[in-house]
Design a protein around this motif. Structure first.
Motif, PDB file in Angstrom:
ATOM      1  N   TYR A   1      60.877  43.577  35.770  1.00  2.00           N
ATOM      2  CA  TYR A   1      59.569  43.291  36.357  1.00  2.00           C
ATOM      3  C   TYR A   1      59.032  44.474  37.159  1.00  2.00           C
ATOM      4  CZ  TYR A   1      61.272  38.590  35.335  1.00  2.00           C
ATOM      5  OH  TYR A   1      61.782  37.474  34.706  1.00  2.00           O
ATOM      6  N   GLY A   2      59.706  45.611  37.090  1.00  2.38           N
ATOM      7  CA  GLY A   2      59.322  46.768  37.901  1.00  2.38           C
ATOM      8  C   GLY A   2      57.903  47.251  37.653  1.00  2.38           C
ATOM      9  N   ALA A   3      57.512  47.327  36.380  1.00  2.00           N
ATOM     10  CA  ALA A   3      56.172  47.818  36.046  1.00  2.00           C
ATOM     11  C   ALA A   3      55.094  46.886  36.579  1.00  2.00           C
ATOM     12  CB  ALA A   3      56.039  47.975  34.534  1.00  2.00           C
ATOM     13  N   GLY A   4      55.299  45.573  36.423  1.00  2.00           N
ATOM     14  CA  GLY A   4      54.330  44.602  36.916  1.00  2.00           C
ATOM     15  C   GLY A   4      54.191  44.645  38.426  1.00  2.00           C
ATOM     16  N   ILE A   5      55.327  44.780  39.115  1.00  2.00           N
ATOM     17  CA  ILE A   5      55.304  44.850  40.580  1.00  2.00           C
ATOM     18  C   ILE A   5      54.589  46.114  41.045  1.00  2.00           C
ATOM     19  CG2 ILE A   5      56.761  45.099  42.629  1.00  2.00           C
ATOM     20  CD1 ILE A   5      58.817  43.311  41.272  1.00  2.00           C
ATOM     21  N   PHE A   6      54.859  47.228  40.363  1.00  2.00           N
ATOM     22  CA  PHE A   6      54.216  48.502  40.711  1.00  2.00           C
ATOM     23  C   PHE A   6      52.703  48.402  40.559  1.00  2.00           C
ATOM     24  CE2 PHE A   6      52.451  52.583  39.375  1.00  2.00           C
ATOM     25  CZ  PHE A   6      52.882  53.421  40.394  1.00  2.00           C
ATOM     26  N   LEU A   7      52.234  47.862  39.438  1.00  2.00           N
ATOM     27  CA  LEU A   7      50.802  47.741  39.190  1.00  2.00           C
ATOM     28  C   LEU A   7      50.139  46.762  40.167  1.00  2.00           C
ATOM     29  CD1 LEU A   7      50.713  47.707  35.275  1.00  2.00           C
ATOM     30  CD2 LEU A   7      50.085  49.585  36.808  1.00  2.00           C
ATOM     31  N   ALA A   8      50.822  45.644  40.443  1.00  2.00           N
ATOM     32  CA  ALA A   8      50.280  44.656  41.383  1.00  2.00           C
ATOM     33  C   ALA A   8      50.180  45.251  42.790  1.00  2.00           C
ATOM     34  CB  ALA A   8      51.164  43.410  41.398  1.00  2.00           C
ATOM     35  N   ASP A   9      51.196  46.015  43.173  1.00  2.00           N
ATOM     36  CA  ASP A   9      51.210  46.662  44.483  1.00  2.00           C
ATOM     37  C   ASP A   9      50.028  47.620  44.627  1.00  2.00           C
ATOM     38  OD1 ASP A   9      52.500  47.679  47.017  1.00  2.00           O
ATOM     39  OD2 ASP A   9      52.652  49.501  45.800  1.00  2.00           O
ATOM     40  N   GLN A  10      49.811  48.472  43.622  1.00  2.00           N
ATOM     41  CA  GLN A  10      48.714  49.432  43.680  1.00  2.00           C
ATOM     42  C   GLN A  10      47.351  48.728  43.622  1.00  2.00           C
ATOM     43  OE1 GLN A  10      48.873  52.730  44.347  1.00  2.00           O
ATOM     44  NE2 GLN A  10      51.016  52.216  44.729  1.00  2.00           N
ATOM     45  N   LEU A  11      47.263  47.666  42.844  1.00  2.00           N
ATOM     46  CA  LEU A  11      46.009  46.921  42.752  1.00  2.00           C
ATOM     47  C   LEU A  11      45.637  46.314  44.106  1.00  2.00           C
ATOM     48  CD1 LEU A  11      43.713  45.864  40.985  1.00  2.00           C
ATOM     49  CD2 LEU A  11      45.145  43.874  40.439  1.00  2.00           C
ATOM     50  N   LEU A  12      46.620  45.765  44.810  1.00  2.00           N
ATOM     51  CA  LEU A  12      46.369  45.197  46.134  1.00  2.00           C
ATOM     52  C   LEU A  12      45.915  46.273  47.116  1.00  2.00           C
ATOM     53  CD1 LEU A  12      49.306  42.648  46.550  1.00  2.00           C
ATOM     54  CD2 LEU A  12      46.871  42.129  46.370  1.00  2.00           C
ATOM     55  N   HIS A  13      46.557  47.435  47.065  1.00  2.00           N
ATOM     56  CA  HIS A  13      46.163  48.540  47.940  1.00  2.00           C
ATOM     57  C   HIS A  13      44.712  48.950  47.685  1.00  2.00           C
ATOM     58  CE1 HIS A  13      50.045  48.946  49.657  1.00  2.00           C
ATOM     59  NE2 HIS A  13      50.629  49.539  48.621  1.00  2.00           N
ATOM     60  N   ILE A  14      44.343  49.062  46.411  1.00  2.00           N
ATOM     61  CA  ILE A  14      42.992  49.495  46.052  1.00  2.00           C
ATOM     62  C   ILE A  14      41.951  48.447  46.457  1.00  2.00           C
ATOM     63  CG2 ILE A  14      41.469  50.030  44.105  1.00  2.00           C
ATOM     64  CD1 ILE A  14      43.912  51.236  42.699  1.00  2.00           C
ATOM     65  N   ILE A  15      42.280  47.161  46.257  1.00  2.00           N
ATOM     66  CA  ILE A  15      41.360  46.089  46.649  1.00  2.00           C
ATOM     67  C   ILE A  15      41.136  46.102  48.159  1.00  2.00           C
ATOM     68  CG2 ILE A  15      41.111  43.585  46.855  1.00  2.00           C
ATOM     69  CD1 ILE A  15      42.483  43.334  44.137  1.00  2.00           C
ATOM     70  N   CYS A  16      42.217  46.239  48.929  1.00  2.00           N
ATOM     71  CA  CYS A  16      42.107  46.285  50.395  1.00  2.00           C
ATOM     72  C   CYS A  16      41.289  47.489  50.837  1.00  2.00           C
ATOM     73  CB  CYS A  16      43.498  46.339  51.022  1.00  2.00           C
ATOM     74  SG  CYS A  16      44.434  44.807  50.848  1.00  2.00           S
ATOM     75  N   LEU A  17      41.467  48.612  50.150  1.00  2.00           N
ATOM     76  CA  LEU A  17      40.714  49.822  50.480  1.00  2.00           C
ATOM     77  C   LEU A  17      39.224  49.612  50.207  1.00  2.00           C
ATOM     78  CD1 LEU A  17      41.765  52.545  51.550  1.00  2.00           C
ATOM     79  CD2 LEU A  17      41.578  53.439  49.231  1.00  2.00           C
ATOM     80  N   TYR A  18      38.926  48.988  49.075  1.00  2.00           N
ATOM     81  CA  TYR A  18      37.529  48.730  48.724  1.00  2.00           C
ATOM     82  C   TYR A  18      36.889  47.752  49.719  1.00  2.00           C
ATOM     83  CZ  TYR A  18      33.390  47.326  46.124  1.00  2.00           C
ATOM     84  OH  TYR A  18      32.099  47.059  45.759  1.00  2.00           O
ATOM     85  N   LEU A  19      37.616  46.708  50.088  1.00  2.00           N
ATOM     86  CA  LEU A  19      37.096  45.738  51.056  1.00  2.00           C
ATOM     87  C   LEU A  19      36.831  46.395  52.402  1.00  2.00           C
ATOM     88  CD1 LEU A  19      39.304  42.598  50.296  1.00  2.00           C
ATOM     89  CD2 LEU A  19      36.868  42.915  49.788  1.00  2.00           C
ATOM     90  N   PHE A  20      37.709  47.298  52.799  1.00  2.00           N
ATOM     91  CA  PHE A  20      37.511  48.016  54.064  1.00  2.00           C
ATOM     92  C   PHE A  20      36.223  48.842  54.022  1.00  2.00           C
ATOM     93  CE2 PHE A  20      38.014  52.184  56.121  1.00  2.00           C
ATOM     94  CZ  PHE A  20      37.999  51.781  57.454  1.00  2.00           C
ATOM     95  N   VAL A  21      36.026  49.591  52.918  1.00  2.00           N
ATOM     96  CA  VAL A  21      34.822  50.414  52.771  1.00  2.00           C
ATOM     97  C   VAL A  21      33.567  49.542  52.751  1.00  2.00           C
ATOM     98  CG1 VAL A  21      33.588  51.998  51.230  1.00  2.00           C
ATOM     99  CG2 VAL A  21      36.043  52.269  51.583  1.00  2.00           C
ATOM    100  N   TYR A  22      33.656  48.420  52.044  1.00  2.00           N
ATOM    101  CA  TYR A  22      32.493  47.524  51.910  1.00  2.00           C
ATOM    102  C   TYR A  22      32.161  46.841  53.236  1.00  2.00           C
ATOM    103  CZ  TYR A  22      29.597  43.632  50.324  1.00  2.00           C
ATOM    104  OH  TYR A  22      28.580  42.720  50.175  1.00  2.00           O
ATOM    105  N   LEU A  23      33.177  46.307  53.905  1.00  2.00           N
ATOM    106  CA  LEU A  23      32.948  45.574  55.147  1.00  2.00           C
ATOM    107  C   LEU A  23      32.470  46.483  56.273  1.00  2.00           C
ATOM    108  CD1 LEU A  23      36.023  43.150  55.093  1.00  2.00           C
ATOM    109  CD2 LEU A  23      33.622  42.608  54.590  1.00  2.00           C
TER     110      LEU A  23
END
Length: 264
Positions: free
Chosen positions: A91-113
């Motif tokens: 499950y390493g690849a899925g965890i890696f992609l999910a981790d990066q996706l969460l980071h990017i979403i949080c970054l986008y929300l920070f910029v937007y808010l």
């Protein structure tokens, strides 16, 4: 534009400011996790200086702390999930992609808010910076094709069962039985892995450069040259399968980054 600059900060802080030693130790020691958080804060702080007005240093400081704290929280959750999964390679690849996706979403929300995307607090959004935006996309693509892609390909390789018969690879048993870190066979294997990693990095970056220049016909020569260098090793079925997976995956990542530079 602000999100692109912070994406550069994220990639630098999460991959390039973090050594392999810190990446391994942060799963076991809280000090390494804190060190990673401080390094990530440095990258985000420097990125925020480019997109926030000079008179808003407090906002830059608080924003950097907030983003870094959320980042460390996500990493901490990821570490605990990995500890509870027995077959982590699967499950390493899925965890890696999910981790990066969460980071990017949080970054986008920070910029937007924070309203940075609306140009309220960003001096860069008040000027004509089309060329700067394009260069930012190129930088993001180059950074992705380097270390993040290399780590992802390595994770994919670990999920592939390494079933090799002794007739195909005579030294396989010697490497497996050699538990000493000074074992020459283990050193040879590690050096071979490093060389393969650098070949993959150069392959992705060259394909990316050729794609940006619209020289797609030349990409075939890059893949052909790589195959010629590994021609004898391709007789090994296990190596050939991993070679094909690595080459196709690297090519896919490069083409996705090419699309990123042209569409974003």
């Amino acid at each position: 534009m602000a999100f692109k600059v912070l994406m550069i900060g994220h990639l630098l802080g999460d991959f390039y400011f973090q050594s392999n030693r810190v990446a391994k130790e942060k799963t076991r020691h809280i000090k390494s996790m804190v060190l990673h958080g401080l390094l990530y804060f440095t990258a985000i702080f420097l990125a925020l200086l480019f997109v926030v007005n000079p008179d808003s240093y407090i906002k830059v400081l608080l924003g950097g702390v907030a983003v870094s704290a959320v980042h460390c929280l996500i990493d901490w959750i990821k570490v605990n999930i990995e500890k509870r999964i027995k077959n982590i390679e699967k499950y390493g690849a899925g965890i890696f992609l999910a981790d990066q996706l969460l980071h990017i979403i949080c970054l986008y929300l920070f910029v937007y808010l924070c309203g940075i995307t609306a140009g309220i607090s960003s001096w860069m959004n008040r000027i004509d910076c089309t060329e700067v935006k394009l260069n930012a996309s190129w930088i993001i693509a180059v950074l992705i094709c380097w270390k993040p892609a290399s780590i992802f390909v390595t994770i994919i390789f670990k999920s592939i069962p390494n079933i090799v018969s002794q007739s195909e690879l005579p030294e396989s048993n010697l490497i497996g039985e050699c538990k000493n870190e000074e074992c020459p066979y283990r050193k040879i294997e590690e050096e071979s892995t490093k060389v393969g990693s650098w070949i993959g990095i150069l392959e992705r970056e060259i394909i990316l450069a050729l794609g940006i220049l619209n020289q797609f016909s030349a990409i075939g020569f890059v893949l052909a040259a790589k195959s010629m260098a590994r021609f004898k090793q391709l007789e090994n079925k296990a190596f050939a399968e991993k070679y094909l997976v690595g080459t196709l995956l690297s090519t896919l990542i490069s083409f996705l980054c090419i699309g990123l530079t042209k569409c974003w």
